[in-house]
Design a protein around this motif. Structure first.
Motif, PDB file in Angstrom:
ATOM      1  N   MET A 109       0.763  -1.223  -0.128  1.00  0.00           N
ATOM      2  CA  MET A 109       0.030   0.251   0.274  1.00  0.00           C
ATOM      3  C   MET A 109       1.117   1.425   0.010  1.00  0.00           C
ATOM      4  O   MET A 109       0.562   1.804  -0.044  1.00  0.00           O
ATOM      5  CB  MET A 109      -1.039  -0.438   0.923  1.00  0.00           C
ATOM      6  CG  MET A 109      -1.858  -0.906   0.742  1.00  0.00           C
ATOM      7  SD  MET A 109      -3.122  -0.502  -0.466  1.00  0.00           S
ATOM      8  CE  MET A 109      -2.638  -1.221  -1.874  1.00  0.00           C
ATOM      9  N   GLY A 110       2.148   1.273   0.465  1.00  0.00           N
ATOM     10  CA  GLY A 110       2.997   2.146   0.039  1.00  0.00           C
ATOM     11  C   GLY A 110       2.831   3.166   1.692  1.00  0.00           C
ATOM     12  O   GLY A 110       4.360   2.925   2.189  1.00  0.00           O
ATOM     13  N   VAL A 111       2.005   3.080   2.475  1.00  0.00           N
ATOM     14  CA  VAL A 111       2.358   3.418   3.731  1.00  0.00           C
ATOM     15  C   VAL A 111       0.796   2.664   4.197  1.00  0.00           C
ATOM     16  O   VAL A 111      -0.501   2.711   3.795  1.00  0.00           O
ATOM     17  CB  VAL A 111       1.826   5.117   3.691  1.00  0.00           C
ATOM     18  CG1 VAL A 111       2.595   5.975   2.865  1.00  0.00           C
ATOM     19  CG2 VAL A 111       0.188   5.393   3.155  1.00  0.00           C
ATOM     20  N   THR A 112       1.243   2.972   5.552  1.00  0.00           N
ATOM     21  CA  THR A 112       0.172   2.111   6.664  1.00  0.00           C
ATOM     22  C   THR A 112       0.059   2.727   7.741  1.00  0.00           C
ATOM     23  O   THR A 112       1.108   3.018   8.261  1.00  0.00           O
ATOM     24  CB  THR A 112       0.725   0.388   7.160  1.00  0.00           C
ATOM     25  OG1 THR A 112      -0.018  -0.030   7.587  1.00  0.00           O
ATOM     26  CG2 THR A 112       2.406   0.721   7.385  1.00  0.00           C
ATOM     27  N   LEU A 113      -1.639   4.219   7.318  1.00  0.00           N
ATOM     28  CA  LEU A 113      -1.324   4.452   8.916  1.00  0.00           C
ATOM     29  C   LEU A 113      -2.764   3.804   9.367  1.00  0.00           C
ATOM     30  O   LEU A 113      -2.933   2.926   9.882  1.00  0.00           O
ATOM     31  CB  LEU A 113      -1.360   6.107   8.151  1.00  0.00           C
ATOM     32  CG  LEU A 113       0.208   6.269   6.870  1.00  0.00           C
ATOM     33  CD1 LEU A 113      -0.165   7.921   6.360  1.00  0.00           C
ATOM     34  CD2 LEU A 113       1.308   5.819   8.789  1.00  0.00           C
ATOM     35  N   CYS A 114      -3.293   5.157   9.661  1.00  0.00           N
ATOM     36  CA  CYS A 114      -4.967   4.934  10.384  1.00  0.00           C
ATOM     37  C   CYS A 114      -5.782   4.191   9.591  1.00  0.00           C
ATOM     38  O   CYS A 114      -6.275   3.373   9.879  1.00  0.00           O
ATOM     39  CB  CYS A 114      -5.327   6.492  11.367  1.00  0.00           C
ATOM     40  SG  CYS A 114      -4.370   6.790  12.092  1.00  0.00           S
ATOM     41  N   LEU A 115      -6.111   4.542   8.351  1.00  0.00           N
ATOM     42  CA  LEU A 115      -6.817   3.868   7.462  1.00  0.00           C
ATOM     43  C   LEU A 115      -6.232   2.369   7.346  1.00  0.00           C
ATOM     44  O   LEU A 115      -7.024   1.603   7.368  1.00  0.00           O
ATOM     45  CB  LEU A 115      -6.290   4.197   6.081  1.00  0.00           C
ATOM     46  CG  LEU A 115      -7.976   3.757   5.379  1.00  0.00           C
ATOM     47  CD1 LEU A 115      -9.479   3.540   5.809  1.00  0.00           C
ATOM     48  CD2 LEU A 115      -7.312   4.057   3.169  1.00  0.00           C
TER      49      LEU A 115
ATOM     50  N   PHE B 103       3.341   4.362  -4.365  1.00  0.00           N
ATOM     51  CA  PHE B 103       2.514   3.564  -4.537  1.00  0.00           C
ATOM     52  C   PHE B 103       3.223   2.647  -5.755  1.00  0.00           C
ATOM     53  O   PHE B 103       2.420   2.546  -6.833  1.00  0.00           O
ATOM     54  CB  PHE B 103       1.433   4.139  -4.898  1.00  0.00           C
ATOM     55  CG  PHE B 103       0.916   5.467  -3.778  1.00  0.00           C
ATOM     56  CD1 PHE B 103       0.918   4.777  -2.488  1.00  0.00           C
ATOM     57  CD2 PHE B 103       1.068   6.621  -4.282  1.00  0.00           C
ATOM     58  CE1 PHE B 103       0.264   6.081  -1.943  1.00  0.00           C
ATOM     59  CE2 PHE B 103       1.095   7.201  -2.964  1.00  0.00           C
ATOM     60  CZ  PHE B 103       0.781   7.121  -1.696  1.00  0.00           C
ATOM     61  N   LEU B 104       4.564   1.714  -5.801  1.00  0.00           N
ATOM     62  CA  LEU B 104       4.521   0.931  -6.853  1.00  0.00           C
ATOM     63  C   LEU B 104       3.827  -0.297  -7.275  1.00  0.00           C
ATOM     64  O   LEU B 104       3.885  -0.541  -7.955  1.00  0.00           O
ATOM     65  CB  LEU B 104       5.876   0.746  -6.394  1.00  0.00           C
ATOM     66  CG  LEU B 104       7.081   2.012  -5.676  1.00  0.00           C
ATOM     67  CD1 LEU B 104       8.237   1.637  -5.234  1.00  0.00           C
ATOM     68  CD2 LEU B 104       6.538   2.715  -7.135  1.00  0.00           C
ATOM     69  N   ARG B 105       2.898  -0.628  -5.808  1.00  0.00           N
ATOM     70  CA  ARG B 105       2.095  -1.957  -6.538  1.00  0.00           C
ATOM     71  C   ARG B 105       0.911  -1.513  -6.490  1.00  0.00           C
ATOM     72  O   ARG B 105       0.595  -3.268  -7.208  1.00  0.00           O
ATOM     73  CB  ARG B 105       3.074  -2.784  -5.469  1.00  0.00           C
ATOM     74  CG  ARG B 105       3.572  -3.905  -5.494  1.00  0.00           C
ATOM     75  CD  ARG B 105       4.372  -4.891  -4.311  1.00  0.00           C
ATOM     76  NE  ARG B 105       5.530  -5.465  -4.229  1.00  0.00           N
ATOM     77  CZ  ARG B 105       5.526  -6.387  -3.883  1.00  0.00           C
ATOM     78  NH1 ARG B 105       4.206  -7.091  -3.011  1.00  0.00           N
ATOM     79  NH2 ARG B 105       6.951  -7.363  -4.151  1.00  0.00           N
TER      80      ARG B 105
END
Length: 218
Positions: A92-98, A192-194
């Motif tokens: 996902m590139g980043v893993t935050l609150c969502l 967001f490479l994948r």
């Protein structure tokens, strides 16, 4: 501690331990690193893998599925707080609150396998669906120490930062910006490479905003 200052508040913490589920010989409590904090403030822990569960419709019909099975303790509460470490994520590139909400759907035999939702193409839309159902009232990104490059085995980054907001997409957009990324970026641009950017998908579907120009960001 802050929530406990309200003497009438009923607080509980719901999570699912995929580590305990996969290992088979570990208790859920042994794998939840927050247990000492929960005990200190007398907060009951709820294993979301165990019933009762509730089948919840996605407001607006859903982007990937129209309904999801979720712990009843989460969907029947007055307010949800999502607290997540600031990390990069290989998919996902980043893993935050969502992305943190991805831990709530129960696994087999009552629910689906993690791989079913964590499938290429499905996952960003699943995250937006979960965000629409749960709609956390408070979102806190713990960036005191972040994690760079990947969610497992990544390098630590001392940031001395906390990010908090009352809308999950807007909060994550600010966190994504602070990580050095464009919250309105999309596949195949970094990070967001994948797969596609779930924050942008959410904004495009009318759930929250990903543009910093539209966020009261201090």
């Amino acid at each position: 501690r802050l929530l406990r200052e309200n003497p009438t508040a009923e607080i509980l913490c719901c999570d699912i331990s995929s580590r305990a589920y996969l290992a088979g010989d570990l208790s859920v409590e042994d794998t939840i690193t927050l247990m000492p904090v929960l005990r200190r403030y007398d907060v009951p822990f709820v294993d979301g893998n165990q019933p009762p569960h509730k089948l919840c419709q996605v407001p607006g019909g859903g982007l990937m599925f129209r309904q999801y099975l979720l712990p009843e303790s989460v969907v029947e509460t007055d307010a949800v707080v999502s607290v997540q470490k600031m990390k990069n994520h290989k998919t996902m590139g980043v893993t935050l609150c969502l992305k943190n909400l991805f831990g709530l759907p129960p696994m087999e035999p009552r629910g689906r396998s993690r791989a079913y939702f964590h499938h290429l193409v499905r996952l960003p839309y699943v995250l937006v669906d979960l965000g629409r159902i749960i709609q956390p009232a408070l979102n806190v990104i713990d960036a005191l120490v972040g994690q760079s490059k990947r969610e497992w085995g990544g390098e630590g980054r001392i940031c001395d930062t906390l990010v908090a907001g009352d809308q999950v997409i807007a909060t994550d957009a600010c966190g994504t910006y602070l990580m050095g990324h464009d919250p309105e970026g999309d596949w195949p641009s970094m990070p967001f490479l994948r797969d596609r950017n779930a924050l942008l998908i959410a904004a495009e579907s009318g759930f929250g905003v990903a543009s910093l120009d539209d966020i009261d960001f201090d």
